[in-house]
Design a protein around this motif. Structure first.
Motif, PDB file in Angstrom:
ATOM      1  N   ASP A 538       0.907  -1.346   0.121  1.00 17.95           N
ATOM      2  CA  ASP A 538      -0.195   0.056  -0.077  1.00 17.95           C
ATOM      3  C   ASP A 538       0.805   1.268  -0.014  1.00 17.95           C
ATOM      4  OD1 ASP A 538      -2.364  -1.074  -0.289  1.00 17.95           O
ATOM      5  OD2 ASP A 538      -2.717  -1.368   1.982  1.00 17.95           O
ATOM      6  N   ASP A 539       2.195   1.262   0.716  1.00 21.68           N
ATOM      7  CA  ASP A 539       2.906   2.474   0.701  1.00 21.68           C
ATOM      8  C   ASP A 539       3.541   2.785  -0.679  1.00 21.68           C
ATOM      9  OD1 ASP A 539       4.330   0.268   0.925  1.00 21.68           O
ATOM     10  OD2 ASP A 539       5.566   0.921   2.808  1.00 21.68           O
ATOM     11  N   ARG A 541       1.815   2.254  -3.340  1.00 22.14           N
ATOM     12  CA  ARG A 541       0.711   1.953  -4.615  1.00 22.14           C
ATOM     13  C   ARG A 541       0.627   3.319  -5.478  1.00 22.14           C
ATOM     14  NH1 ARG A 541      -1.853  -2.077  -4.764  1.00 22.14           N
ATOM     15  NH2 ARG A 541      -2.945  -2.212  -2.606  1.00 22.14           N
ATOM     16  N   CYS A 542       1.087   4.534  -5.017  1.00 26.52           N
ATOM     17  CA  CYS A 542       0.767   5.654  -5.883  1.00 26.52           C
ATOM     18  C   CYS A 542       2.384   6.252  -6.391  1.00 26.52           C
ATOM     19  CB  CYS A 542       0.103   6.803  -5.060  1.00 26.52           C
ATOM     20  SG  CYS A 542      -1.619   6.242  -4.561  1.00 26.52           S
ATOM     21  N   ALA A 569      -7.764   4.927  -4.066  1.00 23.56           N
ATOM     22  CA  ALA A 569      -6.737   5.219  -3.979  1.00 23.56           C
ATOM     23  C   ALA A 569      -6.394   6.650  -4.318  1.00 23.56           C
ATOM     24  CB  ALA A 569      -5.803   4.551  -5.017  1.00 23.56           C
ATOM     25  N   ALA A 571      -8.384   8.950  -2.730  1.00 24.35           N
ATOM     26  CA  ALA A 571      -8.728   9.380  -1.222  1.00 24.35           C
ATOM     27  C   ALA A 571      -7.312   9.476  -0.453  1.00 24.35           C
ATOM     28  CB  ALA A 571      -9.824   8.469  -0.744  1.00 24.35           C
ATOM     29  N   LYS A 572      -6.257   8.655  -0.761  1.00 27.77           N
ATOM     30  CA  LYS A 572      -5.266   8.617  -0.060  1.00 27.77           C
ATOM     31  C   LYS A 572      -4.123   9.448  -0.646  1.00 27.77           C
ATOM     32  CE  LYS A 572      -6.114   3.742   1.389  1.00 27.77           C
ATOM     33  NZ  LYS A 572      -5.545   2.299   1.565  1.00 27.77           N
ATOM     34  N   ASP A 574      -2.288  12.921  -1.122  1.00 31.16           N
ATOM     35  CA  ASP A 574      -2.413  14.175  -0.440  1.00 31.16           C
ATOM     36  C   ASP A 574      -1.351  15.072  -0.942  1.00 31.16           C
ATOM     37  OD1 ASP A 574      -0.182  12.768   0.549  1.00 31.16           O
ATOM     38  OD2 ASP A 574      -1.014  12.759   2.592  1.00 31.16           O
ATOM     39  N   GLU A 579      -7.817  17.712  -1.309  1.00 29.66           N
ATOM     40  CA  GLU A 579      -8.209  16.195  -1.086  1.00 29.66           C
ATOM     41  C   GLU A 579      -9.262  16.041  -2.287  1.00 29.66           C
ATOM     42  OE1 GLU A 579     -10.542  14.759   2.122  1.00 29.66           O
ATOM     43  OE2 GLU A 579     -11.065  16.685   2.831  1.00 29.66           O
TER      44      GLU A 579
END
Length: 640
Positions: A538-539, A541-542, A569, A571-572, A574, A579
Motif C-alpha cells: 500500500d505504501d 501504491r501511488c 486510491a 482518497a489517499k 495528499d 483532497e
C-alpha cells in the motif's frame, strides 16, 4: 505480460505459510486444505484403477499386471506429487501465490531480455488454456464417476445416472452466484470422513490379501514394463488419472501455505489414497472380473454401498467446486495480466477477497460440462478425454521449473540436470501415453485448449498493438501543457483522464479540449499498472509527478491478485493540492473503435476477433469502480 517491471520473489514466512497463515495454526490450515485442495486427486480412486484394467487398453487381471499397476500408481504419486509439486515447485511461490500464471509472472521478469522469453510466456499461456479444458472435464468425470455407483448399489436405478448427474451439475453452478463461503465450512469435515472411509475400506481388503503391500517396491513397475512393454506404456494413460489434481496443490498454495498442504498430503491424503488403491488391487486379486465394474464401490459391504455413493457424490461436488473456484481465480489473474478482456466480477463474500463469481465463465463452464456429460455419457468414456490437459500442464510446469532452477535459484548443473531429466522423462512418457487417447476423445481438451489459447494470445497481442498505435500519434505532454494551459479556459474541479500509457497526452484529453474547449483547474493523467506479482504494498501504491500548470501524472500499481479501486486510491493521495472529492471530480475515459488497416499487425480474422472482444469487454467504469455519475466517455478510432 503487463506493462510493468517484474519484481519476483517470495515473501512466505519461515514456516512456508504466506500472508501470515502460520499464526492461524498449522493443523487448522491442514484440515482446511483437505477440504479444498485435495478434492480432485481424492476422487481419482472412483475410476483410475478401474480404467487401467477395463478402459480402452484392457489388461489381464493377473498378479504381475495388478502389482505392476499398483506400483506405478504409488511411484507416480511419489515422483509427480510428493517430489515435483510438494517438495520443489511449491517453493517457487510468487509472493506466496502459486499456479501456472503466478509461476509464469515469476519467471517472465527474469527472462524478458532472453531470446526465448516469448516462448516461455506462450508455454505459460498454453498451460492456462489447458487448465480451462481440465476445469470442464473434472466436474463431468468426477460427478459421473460418483453417481455411477448407483449401478452397483441399486442396479434398477442405472438409467437415472445421467439425469441425476446433470441435475447435480446444474445445481452446483446455480449456487455460485450466492457464494460458497457457508457451504465451504462443511467441505473439510466431509472430505475428512471421505478419506477416512476409503482408507478403512482399503485396509479391510488388504487384510484379506496382504501380499499387495509388496507393490510399494518399484521392481514390480519395472517388471511390468519388461514382461508387457506395449501394454505397460498404454496403461500409463490411465495410471496418470491417479495424480490428476496435483497441480491444484500448487495453485491453492496462496490460500493455505506450503506447510499445511505438505502435512495434509504426506500424513493423511497420500496414505488414504494408497490404502484404497491397494485395497482395490487386493479385491481384484481375490475376485477378478466380477468386481471390475467398479472396484471402488465393491470394496464396501453391500449394505454400505448406497451411503458410499452419497459420500462419494459429495466429495465429487467438492472437487468440482474447487475447480470452478479455480477457474474464477485464474480468469481474474488473466484479466489483470492482460490476457483476457475485462469481465464482470462479483464478490460473494465481504470478508474474503478471494470469494468471487464471474457470470460469463460460470455459464460457459456449465454449458460445456453438460455437453460433455451428454456426449460421453459415462466416466469411462470421459477418462479418454481426461489426462491430456493435465499431463500437458504438468510438462509445461516442469519447463518453467527449469527456468526457476537456473535463473532464480541458481542451482548447480550437477543437481538441476539430473532432477529435470527425471521429471521431463516422467512427464514426457505420461504425455506421450495420453496422446494415444486423441482419437477416442483426447481431442476435446486439446481443441478447447487451442481455442482458448488463440483467444488469450489474440487479446494480448491486439492490446499491445493498440497501445503502440496510440503512442505513435500521441503529443508530448510538455508541448501540450505549454500550448494549452495558456490558451484554454480553466474551470473549477478535478478531471481524471484514464490512460494505458504513462507517456504522451491521452486521446480523451485531446478530444475534450477539442469539443468542450476547457480545462479543469486540476488535471490528473492516471495510469493503472498491474505488476508481475500478486500483491503490491500500500505504501508504494501511488507514484505522483507534478507536470506544472495544474497537471499531474499519477501511476497506481496493483498486484495481479488485487482489484483496482481508483476512488479509494485517490482518497489517499495528499500531494497534489486539495483532497479529492468525488462530487468535484470527473473521470474521462476513451472508448476505442478499431478500423481495419494494411499495417503489419495481426491477421484480419484475429483483428476482427480482437475488435469483437474489445466491444464486449466490461466497462472500465465498473472495472475500476468509478462513480457512475462522474464518468464521461469519449470515442476515438484506432488502426492496428
Amino acid at each position: 505480460m503487463s506493462n510493468a517491471t517484474s519484481e519476483p520473489g517470495s515473501t512466505a514466512d519461515s514456516s512456508g505459510s504466506p500472508h501470515g497463515h502460520a499464526q492461524d495454526g498449522l493443523i487448522k490450515l491442514a484440515l482446511g486444505a483437505i477440504g479444498v485442495v485435495f478434492g480432485d486427486i481424492g476422487t481419482s480412486p472412483l475410476y483410475a484403477f478401474r480404467e487401467t484394467f477395463a478402459g480402452h487398453h484392457k489388461l489381464a487381471l493377473d498378479t504381475a499386471h495388478i502389482m505392476g499397476v499398483t506400483s506405478l500408481m504409488f511411484w507416480s504419486m511419489m515422483i509427480v506429487v510428493s517430489l515435483k509439486y510438494v517438495s520443489i515447485i511449491m517453493r517457487a511461490d510468487n509472493k506466496g501465490e502459486g499456479g501456472s500464471l503466478a509461476l509464469l509472472a515469476l519467471v517472465s521478469g527474469r527472462t524478458k531480455t532472453r531470446r526465448w522469453s516469448k516462448g516461455i510466456i506462450l508455454l505459460g499461456v498454453f498451460a492456462t488454456a489447458l487448465f480451462y479444458g481440465d476445469s470442464m472435464i473434472t466436474p463431468a468425470v468426477t460427478v459421473l464417476g460418483a453417481v455411477e455407483g448407483l449401478s452397483v448399489a441399486a442396479p434398477g436405478m442405472s438409467h437415472l445416472v445421467i439425469p441425476i448427474s446433470a441435475v447435480i451439475i446444474i445445481a452446483l453452478f446455480l449456487i455460485q452466484r450466492s457464494g460458497t463461503a457457508r457451504i465451504g465450512l462443511f467441505f473439510g469435515p466431509i472430505m475428512l470422513v471421505y478419506f477416512g472411509t476409503i482408507a478403512v475400506l482399503g485396509v479391510m481388503s488388504i487384510a484379506l490379501t496382504p501380499h499387495v503391500l509388496w507393490a510399494f517396491s518399484p521392481h514390480y513397475a519395472v517388471e511390468f514394463f519388461l514382461i508387457d512393454p506395449v501394454r505397460a506404456f498404454l496403461a500409463l494413460g490411465s495410471v496418470v488419472l491417479a495424480v490428476t489434481g496435483a497441480e491444484a496443490l500448487y495453485a491453492d498454495m496462496g490460500h493455505f501455505g506450503r506447510n499445511p498442504i505438505r502435512v495434509s498430503w504426506l500424513f493423511f491424503v497420500l496414505p488414504a489414497l494408497m490404502m484404497n488403491y491397494m485395497g482395490q488391487a487386493a479385491l481384484l486379486s481375490r475376485v477378478g472380473h466380477s468386481a471390475l465394474e467398479s472396484p471402488f464401490y465393491f470394496l464396501a459391504p453391500e449394505a454400505l454401498r448406497f451411503p458410499l455413493v452419497l459420500l462419494a457424490t459429495a466429495a465429487a461436488v467438492i472437487a468440482s467446486q474447487a475447480v470452478i473456484s479455480g477457474a474464477f481465480s485464474v480468469t481474474q489473474q488473466a484479466i489483470q495480466l492482460g490476457f483476457i478482456p475485462r469481465l464482470r466480477i462479483e464478490h460473494t463474500s465481504a470478508a474474503t477477497a478471494g470469494q468471487i463469481y464471474i457470470p460469463l465463465i460460470n455459464w460457459l463452464l456449465l454449458a460445456m460440462v453438460l455437453l460433455l456429460i451428454l456426449f460421453f455419457r459415462s466416466s469411462s468414456n470421459l477418462t479418454s478425454a481426461y489426462g491430456i490437459a493435465v499431463t500437458g500442464a504438468m510438462a509445461i510446469d516442469t519447463c518453467l521449473l527449469g527456468v526457476v532452477l537456473s535463473r532464480l535459484w541458481h542451482w548447480p548443473r550437477y543437481l538441476s540436470v539430473p532432477l529435470l531429466s527425471v521429471l521431463f522423462f516422467v512427464d514426457g512418457i505420461y504425455l506421450t501415453a495420453n496422446l494415444t487417447k486423441i482419437p477416442s476423445g483426447g481431442w476435446v481438451p486439446l481443441l478447447i485448449g487451442f481455442i482458448i489459447f488463440t483467444v488469450l494470445t489474440t487479446w494480448s497481442k491486439g492490446r499491445q498493438l493498440m497501445i503502440e498505435r496510440m503512442r505513435e500519434g500521441a503529443m508530448p505532454i510538455k508541448v501540450f501543457i505549454h500550448s494549452a494551459a495558456s490558451s484554454a479556459a480553466r474551470v473549477s474541479g478535478t478531471a481524471v483522464f484514464m490512460t494505458s500509457s504513462p507517456d504522451g497526452v491521452p486521446h480523451a484529453l485531446l478530444h475534450n479540449l477539442k469539443h468542450n474547449k476547457v480545462l479543469h483547474e486540476r488535471v490528473i493523467l492516471l495510469t493503472v499498472k498491474i505488476m508481475d506479482q500478486p500483491w503490491w504494498p500500500d505504501d508504494e501504491r501511488c507514484h505522483l509527478d507534478e507536470l506544472g500548470d495544474g497537471f499531474h501524472r499519477l501511476i497506481l500499481k496493483y498486484g495481479f491478485m488485487e482489484e483496482p479501486d481508483v476512488p479509494a486510491a485517490l482518497a489517499k493521495v495528499d500531494r497534489c493540492g486539495a483532497e479529492f472529492r468525488m462530487m468535484d471530480t470527473s473521470f474521462f475515459l476513451a472508448r476505442q473503435t478499431l478500423l481495419p488497416s494494411d499495417k503489419p499487425g495481426m491477421m484480419l480474422w484475429r483483428e476482427r476477433l480482437f475488435a469483437w472482444m474489445l466491444r464486449n469487454a466490461e466497462s472500465a467504469m465498473e472495472f475500476f469502480r468509478l462513480p457512475t455519475n462522474r464518468v464521461v466517455e469519449l470515442g476515438s478510432q484506432v488502426e492496428i
